[in-house]
Scaffold this active site. Structure first.
Site, PDB file in Angstrom:
ATOM      1  N   HIS A   1      -8.106  -1.075   5.804  1.00 40.05           N
ATOM      2  CA  HIS A   1      -8.452  -2.366   6.409  1.00 40.05           C
ATOM      3  C   HIS A   1      -9.071  -3.257   5.334  1.00 40.05           C
ATOM      4  O   HIS A   1      -9.904  -2.794   4.553  1.00 40.05           O
ATOM      5  CB  HIS A   1      -9.442  -2.145   7.559  1.00 40.05           C
ATOM      6  CG  HIS A   1      -9.784  -3.412   8.263  1.00 40.05           C
ATOM      7  ND1 HIS A   1      -8.925  -4.027   9.146  1.00 40.05           N
ATOM      8  CD2 HIS A   1     -10.883  -4.212   8.183  1.00 40.05           C
ATOM      9  CE1 HIS A   1      -9.487  -5.144   9.583  1.00 40.05           C
ATOM     10  NE2 HIS A   1     -10.667  -5.276   9.015  1.00 40.05           N
TER      11      HIS A   1
ATOM     12  N   MET B   1       1.270  -2.645  12.399  1.00 31.88           N
ATOM     13  CA  MET B   1       0.632  -3.578  13.325  1.00 31.88           C
ATOM     14  C   MET B   1       0.784  -3.150  14.779  1.00 31.88           C
ATOM     15  O   MET B   1       1.151  -3.939  15.641  1.00 31.88           O
ATOM     16  CB  MET B   1       1.201  -4.984  13.118  1.00 31.88           C
ATOM     17  CG  MET B   1       1.084  -5.502  11.696  1.00 31.88           C
ATOM     18  SD  MET B   1      -0.615  -5.472  11.077  1.00 31.88           S
ATOM     19  CE  MET B   1      -1.249  -6.915  11.924  1.00 31.88           C
TER      20      MET B   1
ATOM     21  N   ASN C   1       0.832  -1.213   0.000  1.00 35.50           N
ATOM     22  CA  ASN C   1       0.000   0.000   0.000  1.00 35.50           C
ATOM     23  C   ASN C   1       0.861   1.254   0.000  1.00 35.50           C
ATOM     24  O   ASN C   1       0.531   2.245  -0.661  1.00 35.50           O
ATOM     25  CB  ASN C   1      -0.955  -0.010   1.187  1.00 35.50           C
ATOM     26  CG  ASN C   1      -2.194  -0.835   0.901  1.00 35.50           C
ATOM     27  OD1 ASN C   1      -3.032  -0.440   0.097  1.00 35.50           O
ATOM     28  ND2 ASN C   1      -2.291  -1.998   1.512  1.00 35.50           N
TER      29      ASN C   1
HETATM   30  C1  GRF Z   1      -3.261  -4.777   3.964  1.00 39.58           C
HETATM   31  O1  GRF Z   1      -4.106  -5.856   3.704  1.00 39.58           O
HETATM   32  C2  GRF Z   1      -3.987  -3.731   4.759  1.00 39.58           C
HETATM   33  O2  GRF Z   1      -5.345  -3.667   4.462  1.00 39.58           O
HETATM   34  C3  GRF Z   1      -3.787  -4.192   6.175  1.00 39.58           C
HETATM   35  O3  GRF Z   1      -2.484  -4.708   6.211  1.00 39.58           O
HETATM   36  C4  GRF Z   1      -2.118  -5.144   4.901  1.00 39.58           C
HETATM   37  C5  GRF Z   1      -0.854  -4.432   4.563  1.00 39.58           C
HETATM   38  O4  GRF Z   1      -0.336  -4.861   3.332  1.00 39.58           O
HETATM   39  N1  GRF Z   1      -4.011  -3.123   7.106  1.00 39.58           N
HETATM   40  P1  GRF Z   1       0.870  -4.086   2.675  1.00 39.58           P
HETATM   41  O5  GRF Z   1       2.020  -4.125   3.693  1.00 39.58           O
HETATM   42  O6  GRF Z   1       0.434  -2.696   2.373  1.00 39.58           O
HETATM   43  O7  GRF Z   1       1.221  -4.869   1.450  1.00 39.58           O
END
Ligand code: GRF
Length: 213
Positions: free
Chosen positions: A116, A97, A22
């Site tokens: 999310h 996290m 992301n």
């Molecule tokens: C994604 O699925 C997001 O929705 C969740 O954690 C994941 C992160 O993925 N909060 P990335 O590290 O952005 O690939």
């Protein structure tokens, strides 16, 4: 007289703990000129997070602030100090996290965004895709929301949907949702940074309230 700058770039910081896809989607959208922002810092609580390494490769300012063996408050204070030092105005949580304390939220009130992998308020918390499959929903998706003191509970900015297929595993559903996450997060940021918006109750509404009753 100073020329008036239209749409100056907002200074955003990205907080991540993992692979950072992301974060990369946000970065790419900024590079394409779709989001008027500048990433001033990428922070991770995991020193060897893949996302942090990618940020480093892109030449962005990065900092690892591990949480292990450190009191929660101390780790957060370090993160806050780094964000202030970088001049961050907005915080994008992208797979970060860690829960944020009320003090942290107050420092960036209505300026912390999260994504999310479910259609909130359904399936907050961990393993959202597994929860969706176990519940038997036929449609799921992702939600970009402002962060408040609850778990995945703040005002919703953007949602995108995907079908849930009978043969889905948490992994196949996560991959389908992730494609939409990469569209939803930049879109949400673009709207938050370029359009007027306000909060009414639980609702985040775009557009000026002028002229409304
Ligand atoms: C994604 O699925 C997001 O929705 C969740 O954690 C994941 C992160 O993925 N909060 P990335 O590290 O952005 O690939």
């Amino acid at each position: 007289m100073e020329p008036k700058i239209q749409n100056p770039k907002s200074k955003i910081a990205v907080l991540l703990s993992g692979r950072g896809s992301n974060f990369l989607a946000i970065h790419a959208a900024i590079e394409r000129g779709e989001v008027p922002a500048e990433i001033v810092l990428v922070v991770s609580n995991v020193a060897d997070a893949v996302g942090l390494a990618k940020a480093r490769e892109l030449g962005l300012p990065v900092v690892a602030i591990p949480h292990q063996g450190v009191p929660r408050r101390t780790q957060e204070e370090k993160v806050l100090a780094a964000l202030r030092e970088a001049g961050a105005e907005w915080i994008c949580l992208a797979g970060y996290m860690r829960l944020l304390s009320p003090d942290f939220l107050a420092a960036f009130r209505q300026r912390i965004v999260n994504i999310h992998p479910s259609l909130l308020p359904a399936f907050p918390g961990l393993d959202a895709q597994e929860q969706a499959i176990a519940h038997g929903v036929k449609v799921s998706g992702c939600t970009v929301h402002l962060v408040d003191e609850g778990l995945d509970s703040g005002p919703i900015v953007v949602q995108r949907t995907v079908p849930v297929e009978d043969g889905d595993t948490p992994g196949t559903l996560a991959a389908r949702i992730l494609e939409q996450e990469h569209r939803a997060y930049p879109k949400a940021l673009r709207r938050l940074l370029t359009e007027p918006w306000r909060i009414e109750g639980r609702r985040l509404l775009f557009g000026s309230s002028a002229g409304r009753e």
